[in-house]
Design a protein around this motif. Structure first.
Motif, mmCIF file in Angstrom:
data_model
loop_
_atom_site.group_PDB
_atom_site.id
_atom_site.type_symbol
_atom_site.label_atom_id
_atom_site.label_comp_id
_atom_site.label_asym_id
_atom_site.label_seq_id
_atom_site.Cartn_x
_atom_site.Cartn_y
_atom_site.Cartn_z
ATOM 1 N N VAL A 220 -0.445 79.732 27.999
ATOM 2 C CA VAL A 220 -0.657 78.428 27.382
ATOM 3 C C VAL A 220 -0.954 78.682 25.908
ATOM 4 O O VAL A 220 -1.980 79.248 25.563
ATOM 5 C CB VAL A 220 -1.824 77.665 28.032
ATOM 6 N N LEU A 221 -0.016 78.273 25.050
ATOM 7 C CA LEU A 221 -0.222 78.408 23.614
ATOM 8 C C LEU A 221 -0.836 77.122 23.083
ATOM 9 O O LEU A 221 -0.415 76.038 23.462
ATOM 10 C CB LEU A 221 1.097 78.675 22.895
ATOM 11 N N ASP A 222 -1.799 77.262 22.191
ATOM 12 C CA ASP A 222 -2.490 76.109 21.623
ATOM 13 C C ASP A 222 -2.472 76.237 20.113
ATOM 14 O O ASP A 222 -2.752 77.309 19.576
ATOM 15 C CB ASP A 222 -3.934 76.071 22.137
ATOM 16 N N LYS A 223 -2.127 75.151 19.420
ATOM 17 C CA LYS A 223 -2.041 75.200 17.953
ATOM 18 C C LYS A 223 -3.390 75.469 17.305
ATOM 19 O O LYS A 223 -3.456 75.944 16.183
ATOM 20 C CB LYS A 223 -1.410 73.934 17.389
ATOM 21 N N ASN A 224 -4.482 75.181 18.003
ATOM 22 C CA ASN A 224 -5.818 75.406 17.458
ATOM 23 C C ASN A 224 -6.293 76.852 17.617
ATOM 24 O O ASN A 224 -7.312 77.223 17.060
ATOM 25 C CB ASN A 224 -6.825 74.460 18.105
ATOM 26 N N HIS A 225 -5.562 77.663 18.396
ATOM 27 C CA HIS A 225 -5.920 79.068 18.561
ATOM 28 C C HIS A 225 -5.345 79.874 17.402
ATOM 29 O O HIS A 225 -4.253 79.576 16.904
ATOM 30 C CB HIS A 225 -5.362 79.626 19.865
ATOM 31 N N GLU A 226 -6.059 80.917 17.019
ATOM 32 C CA GLU A 226 -5.540 81.809 15.977
ATOM 33 C C GLU A 226 -4.256 82.460 16.478
ATOM 34 O O GLU A 226 -3.271 82.579 15.753
ATOM 35 C CB GLU A 226 -6.588 82.874 15.646
ATOM 36 N N PHE A 227 -4.237 82.881 17.730
ATOM 37 C CA PHE A 227 -3.056 83.423 18.397
ATOM 38 C C PHE A 227 -3.331 83.405 19.889
ATOM 39 O O PHE A 227 -4.460 83.185 20.328
ATOM 40 C CB PHE A 227 -2.730 84.842 17.911
ATOM 41 N N ASP A 228 -2.297 83.644 20.689
ATOM 42 C CA ASP A 228 -2.444 83.763 22.142
ATOM 43 C C ASP A 228 -1.752 85.058 22.563
ATOM 44 O O ASP A 228 -0.671 85.383 22.067
ATOM 45 C CB ASP A 228 -1.831 82.552 22.847
ATOM 46 N N ARG A 229 -2.384 85.797 23.468
ATOM 47 C CA ARG A 229 -1.909 87.125 23.832
ATOM 48 C C ARG A 229 -1.564 87.187 25.319
ATOM 49 O O ARG A 229 -2.283 86.628 26.152
ATOM 50 C CB ARG A 229 -2.997 88.133 23.520
ATOM 51 N N CYS A 230 -0.473 87.880 25.648
ATOM 52 C CA CYS A 230 -0.090 88.112 27.040
ATOM 53 C C CYS A 230 -1.075 89.128 27.638
ATOM 54 O O CYS A 230 -1.277 90.200 27.063
ATOM 55 C CB CYS A 230 1.332 88.654 27.109
ATOM 56 N N PRO A 231 -1.685 88.811 28.791
ATOM 57 C CA PRO A 231 -2.658 89.739 29.370
ATOM 58 C C PRO A 231 -2.020 91.011 29.950
ATOM 59 O O PRO A 231 -2.705 92.013 30.142
ATOM 60 C CB PRO A 231 -3.321 88.920 30.471
ATOM 61 N N GLU A 232 -0.725 91.004 30.193
ATOM 62 C CA GLU A 232 -0.056 92.160 30.791
ATOM 63 C C GLU A 232 0.399 93.167 29.742
ATOM 64 O O GLU A 232 0.064 94.338 29.805
ATOM 65 C CB GLU A 232 1.142 91.679 31.618
#
Length: 155
Positions: free
Chosen positions: A123-135
């Motif tokens: 789930v990517l969110d515009k308010n996050h600095e970035f989003d990372r794949c846990p795998e």
């Protein structure tokens, strides 16, 4: 006695609600396409079939389906459903950019190189600095192209 009164009152209310029919001005189409892509105008509803004929898909379609058909006639993919071509590993300094008209978007990651792990939905969110794949640890960031006012009705 009180329960009898309630049952009688409930029956009267139910009957009066059932008898009411919606007025023409109370009935409207439900869609989120107009606020997202601007006003569609007369192209939002198809003209329908002429008397004595069967409507084509384009004449019969309304709303999102009609917008998608009109975009396909122009050679465009309205929802851009093709997979992203990832030619590099996304890092914090250089993340994989994902276009979105919504402030939140779901993205499937299969790793880098492609298919190096099972599909994981992020789930990517515009308010996050970035989003990372846990795998695999690959970094994604939304390239938000929507309007700041959201989808038009203030929540």
């Amino acid at each position: 006695m009180f329960s009898t009164t309630l049952r009688t009152f409930g029956t009267v209310v139910t009957r009066s609600v059932i008898r009411q029919t919606p007025r023409v001005q109370d009935v409207r189409a439900f869609s989120t396409l107009g606020p997202r892509l601007g006003e569609l105008g007369p192209n939002f509803f198809g003209p329908g079939a002429k008397d004595g004929t069967v409507a084509t898909d384009l004449e019969h379609a309304t709303g999102l389906e009609r917008a998608e058909l009109l975009a396909a006639m122009e050679g465009k993919d309205l929802f851009e459903m093709k997979p992203l071509k990832i030619t590099k590993y996304g890092t914090k300094k250089d993340p994989i950019r994902v276009k979105s008209v919504d402030p939140v978007r779901y993205v499937g990651c299969t790793g880098f190189p492609v298919d190096s792990h099972e599909l994981l939905w992020l789930v990517l969110d515009k308010n996050h600095e970035f989003d990372r794949c846990p795998e695999c640890g690959q970094v994604f960031k939304i390239n938000y192209i929507g309007t700041e006012g959201g989808h038009g009705h203030g929540h």
